[in-house]
Scaffold this motif. Structure first.
Motif, PDB file in Angstrom:
ATOM      1  N   LEU A   1       1.728  23.042  -0.532  1.00  0.00           N
ATOM      2  CA  LEU A   1       2.929  23.557  -1.202  1.00  0.00           C
ATOM      3  C   LEU A   1       2.951  23.239  -2.692  1.00  0.00           C
ATOM      4  O   LEU A   1       3.333  24.075  -3.512  1.00  0.00           O
ATOM      5  N   GLU A   2       2.559  22.019  -3.047  1.00  0.00           N
ATOM      6  CA  GLU A   2       2.794  21.537  -4.405  1.00  0.00           C
ATOM      7  C   GLU A   2       1.506  21.395  -5.212  1.00  0.00           C
ATOM      8  O   GLU A   2       1.471  20.685  -6.206  1.00  0.00           O
TER       9      GLU A   2
ATOM     10  N   ARG B   1       7.500   6.797   9.823  1.00  0.00           N
ATOM     11  CA  ARG B   1       8.165   5.796   8.973  1.00  0.00           C
ATOM     12  C   ARG B   1       7.388   5.607   7.667  1.00  0.00           C
ATOM     13  O   ARG B   1       7.967   5.515   6.592  1.00  0.00           O
ATOM     14  N   LEU B   2       6.051   5.573   7.775  1.00  0.00           N
ATOM     15  CA  LEU B   2       5.229   5.417   6.570  1.00  0.00           C
ATOM     16  C   LEU B   2       5.443   6.600   5.621  1.00  0.00           C
ATOM     17  O   LEU B   2       5.520   6.424   4.403  1.00  0.00           O
ATOM     18  N   ALA B   3       5.525   7.807   6.181  1.00  0.00           N
ATOM     19  CA  ALA B   3       5.743   8.994   5.344  1.00  0.00           C
ATOM     20  C   ALA B   3       7.099   8.908   4.643  1.00  0.00           C
ATOM     21  O   ALA B   3       7.214   9.183   3.444  1.00  0.00           O
ATOM     22  N   ALA B   4       8.136   8.521   5.389  1.00  0.00           N
ATOM     23  CA  ALA B   4       9.483   8.445   4.811  1.00  0.00           C
ATOM     24  C   ALA B   4       9.564   7.364   3.732  1.00  0.00           C
ATOM     25  O   ALA B   4      10.226   7.549   2.705  1.00  0.00           O
ATOM     26  N   LEU B   5       8.873   6.251   3.941  1.00  0.00           N
ATOM     27  CA  LEU B   5       8.910   5.167   2.951  1.00  0.00           C
ATOM     28  C   LEU B   5       8.164   5.543   1.676  1.00  0.00           C
ATOM     29  O   LEU B   5       8.515   5.105   0.585  1.00  0.00           O
ATOM     30  N   GLY B   6       7.110   6.355   1.810  1.00  0.00           N
ATOM     31  CA  GLY B   6       6.258   6.666   0.664  1.00  0.00           C
ATOM     32  C   GLY B   6       6.731   7.836  -0.177  1.00  0.00           C
ATOM     33  O   GLY B   6       6.193   8.084  -1.257  1.00  0.00           O
ATOM     34  N   LEU B   7       7.725   8.580   0.318  1.00  0.00           N
ATOM     35  CA  LEU B   7       8.223   9.745  -0.413  1.00  0.00           C
ATOM     36  C   LEU B   7       9.657   9.487  -0.869  1.00  0.00           C
ATOM     37  O   LEU B   7      10.509   9.112  -0.061  1.00  0.00           O
ATOM     38  N   VAL B   8       9.914   9.690  -2.152  1.00  0.00           N
ATOM     39  CA  VAL B   8      11.260   9.477  -2.681  1.00  0.00           C
ATOM     40  C   VAL B   8      12.231  10.476  -2.060  1.00  0.00           C
ATOM     41  O   VAL B   8      13.353  10.136  -1.685  1.00  0.00           O
TER      42      VAL B   8
ATOM     43  N   LEU C   1       0.818  -1.226   0.000  1.00  0.00           N
ATOM     44  CA  LEU C   1       0.000   0.000   0.000  1.00  0.00           C
ATOM     45  C   LEU C   1       0.846   1.268   0.000  1.00  0.00           C
ATOM     46  O   LEU C   1       0.322   2.372  -0.155  1.00  0.00           O
ATOM     47  N   ILE C   2       2.160   1.130   0.214  1.00  0.00           N
ATOM     48  CA  ILE C   2       3.016   2.313   0.336  1.00  0.00           C
ATOM     49  C   ILE C   2       3.390   2.797  -1.071  1.00  0.00           C
ATOM     50  O   ILE C   2       3.977   2.050  -1.845  1.00  0.00           O
ATOM     51  N   PRO C   3       3.048   4.055  -1.397  1.00  0.00           N
ATOM     52  CA  PRO C   3       3.368   4.558  -2.741  1.00  0.00           C
ATOM     53  C   PRO C   3       4.837   4.947  -2.841  1.00  0.00           C
ATOM     54  O   PRO C   3       5.595   4.824  -1.871  1.00  0.00           O
ATOM     55  N   SER C   4       5.230   5.435  -3.991  1.00  0.00           N
ATOM     56  CA  SER C   4       6.573   5.991  -4.175  1.00  0.00           C
ATOM     57  C   SER C   4       6.380   7.323  -4.892  1.00  0.00           C
ATOM     58  O   SER C   4       6.347   7.381  -6.111  1.00  0.00           O
ATOM     59  N   LEU C   5       6.198   8.383  -4.107  1.00  0.00           N
ATOM     60  CA  LEU C   5       5.809   9.682  -4.652  1.00  0.00           C
ATOM     61  C   LEU C   5       7.002  10.631  -4.702  1.00  0.00           C
ATOM     62  O   LEU C   5       7.782  10.718  -3.761  1.00  0.00           O
ATOM     63  N   ASP C   6       7.106  11.347  -5.806  1.00  0.00           N
ATOM     64  CA  ASP C   6       8.134  12.378  -5.949  1.00  0.00           C
ATOM     65  C   ASP C   6       7.597  13.696  -5.413  1.00  0.00           C
ATOM     66  O   ASP C   6       6.407  13.980  -5.551  1.00  0.00           O
TER      67      ASP C   6
ATOM     68  N   LEU D   1      -0.314   8.704   0.267  1.00  0.00           N
ATOM     69  CA  LEU D   1       0.509   8.382   1.449  1.00  0.00           C
ATOM     70  C   LEU D   1      -0.342   7.910   2.620  1.00  0.00           C
ATOM     71  O   LEU D   1       0.174   7.275   3.544  1.00  0.00           O
ATOM     72  N   LEU D   2      -1.628   8.261   2.588  1.00  0.00           N
ATOM     73  CA  LEU D   2      -2.499   7.909   3.717  1.00  0.00           C
ATOM     74  C   LEU D   2      -3.054   6.487   3.619  1.00  0.00           C
ATOM     75  O   LEU D   2      -3.624   5.979   4.578  1.00  0.00           O
ATOM     76  N   ARG D   3      -2.892   5.838   2.452  1.00  0.00           N
ATOM     77  CA  ARG D   3      -3.477   4.489   2.295  1.00  0.00           C
ATOM     78  C   ARG D   3      -2.964   3.495   3.330  1.00  0.00           C
ATOM     79  O   ARG D   3      -3.762   2.828   4.003  1.00  0.00           O
ATOM     80  N   PRO D   4      -1.630   3.368   3.518  1.00  0.00           N
ATOM     81  CA  PRO D   4      -1.173   2.408   4.535  1.00  0.00           C
ATOM     82  C   PRO D   4      -1.573   2.827   5.944  1.00  0.00           C
ATOM     83  O   PRO D   4      -1.859   1.985   6.797  1.00  0.00           O
ATOM     84  N   PHE D   5      -1.640   4.121   6.200  1.00  0.00           N
ATOM     85  CA  PHE D   5      -2.053   4.646   7.506  1.00  0.00           C
ATOM     86  C   PHE D   5      -3.495   4.234   7.808  1.00  0.00           C
ATOM     87  O   PHE D   5      -3.808   3.749   8.898  1.00  0.00           O
ATOM     88  N   GLU D   6      -4.373   4.393   6.803  1.00  0.00           N
ATOM     89  CA  GLU D   6      -5.777   4.026   7.024  1.00  0.00           C
ATOM     90  C   GLU D   6      -5.930   2.517   7.192  1.00  0.00           C
ATOM     91  O   GLU D   6      -6.724   2.062   8.011  1.00  0.00           O
ATOM     92  N   ALA D   7      -5.134   1.748   6.446  1.00  0.00           N
ATOM     93  CA  ALA D   7      -5.180   0.289   6.595  1.00  0.00           C
ATOM     94  C   ALA D   7      -4.718  -0.117   7.996  1.00  0.00           C
ATOM     95  O   ALA D   7      -5.270  -1.032   8.615  1.00  0.00           O
ATOM     96  N   LEU D   8      -3.696   0.576   8.496  1.00  0.00           N
ATOM     97  CA  LEU D   8      -3.201   0.324   9.857  1.00  0.00           C
ATOM     98  C   LEU D   8      -4.307   0.526  10.883  1.00  0.00           C
ATOM     99  O   LEU D   8      -4.507  -0.293  11.779  1.00  0.00           O
ATOM    100  N   ILE D   9      -5.000   1.649  10.746  1.00  0.00           N
ATOM    101  CA  ILE D   9      -6.044   1.972  11.712  1.00  0.00           C
ATOM    102  C   ILE D   9      -7.179   0.961  11.638  1.00  0.00           C
ATOM    103  O   ILE D   9      -7.663   0.484  12.663  1.00  0.00           O
TER     104      ILE D   9
END
Length: 199
Positions: free
Chosen positions: A163-164, A47-54, A20-25, A172-180
């Motif tokens: 910002l972007e 950790r989820l945020a760091a894994l999901g962001l390049v 579920l963790i994306p790879s976002l630029d 990025l919230l998909r794994p977080f919501e699955a966790l909950i």
């Protein structure tokens, strides 16, 4: 005997979130400074945020070595995501200084986050930024200490979405919501409603 864990997301293998963790630029560089007490937390959202962001990294500690070097990363303007009276409201990148932000995000309880600033004066000296409008937290397992309190991954997503824009970082919230959802299932819906339901 401890359950085998996924080395990447640190979850038990039968609850691995990696799919579920994306790879976002992102133009913004995100640096998450995590208090050591958060590393073993079941919902380690930094950790989820760091894994999901390049363009992100996670550092764990109380006193951070090499902070001056980090804050002088070429091509970026360092700021600290931390609310307060002097914090500037984040706005979309536009004209003016076109260097993207080096967004430093402390991860821990408010008390622990303040301690990180106290122990690292270079952090405390940074310009502080905050979110103008906070979407209510989806973190239904923790009573927010105050309105507008967010988990770390939610704060990062909302900051990057501002910002972007028009880019969107909600994936990025998909794994977080699955966790909950998994935690709620584990505790049982009745227990969840009794402890965390509206009422």
């Amino acid at each position: 005997m401890p359950r085998p864990r996924c080395e990447r997301c640190q979850r038990p293998l039968d609850h691995c979130l990696c799919a579920l963790i994306p790879s976002l630029d992102s133009r913004t560089r995100v640096v998450l400074l995590q208090h050591p007490s958060e590393t073993s937390h079941a919902l380690n959202t930094a950790r989820l945020a760091a894994l999901g962001l390049v363009n992100a990294e996670l550092r764990v500690g109380e006193v951070f070595e090499g902070l001056g070097e980090l804050l002088n990363t070429p091509g970026y303007r360092p700021v600290l995501l931390f609310p307060g009276d002097v914090a500037q409201v984040l706005t979309a990148y536009g004209d003016g200084d076109d260097r993207p932000l080096l967004l430093i995000v402390p991860d821990g309880t408010w008390r622990k986050a303040r301690k990180l600033l106290y122990l690292n004066p270079l952090l405390d000296a940074l310009p502080k930024v905050t979110l103008a409008q906070v979407t209510p937290s989806r973190y239904r397992l923790r009573k927010a200490p105050e309105p507008g309190a967010l988990s770390t991954v939610e704060a990062v997503v909302q900051a990057l979405n501002v910002l972007e824009q028009p880019a969107c970082f909600d994936a990025l919230l998909r794994p977080f919501e699955a966790l909950i959802e998994g935690q709620i299932r584990a505790m049982g819906v009745e227990t969840f409603e009794r402890n965390h339901g509206e009422g």
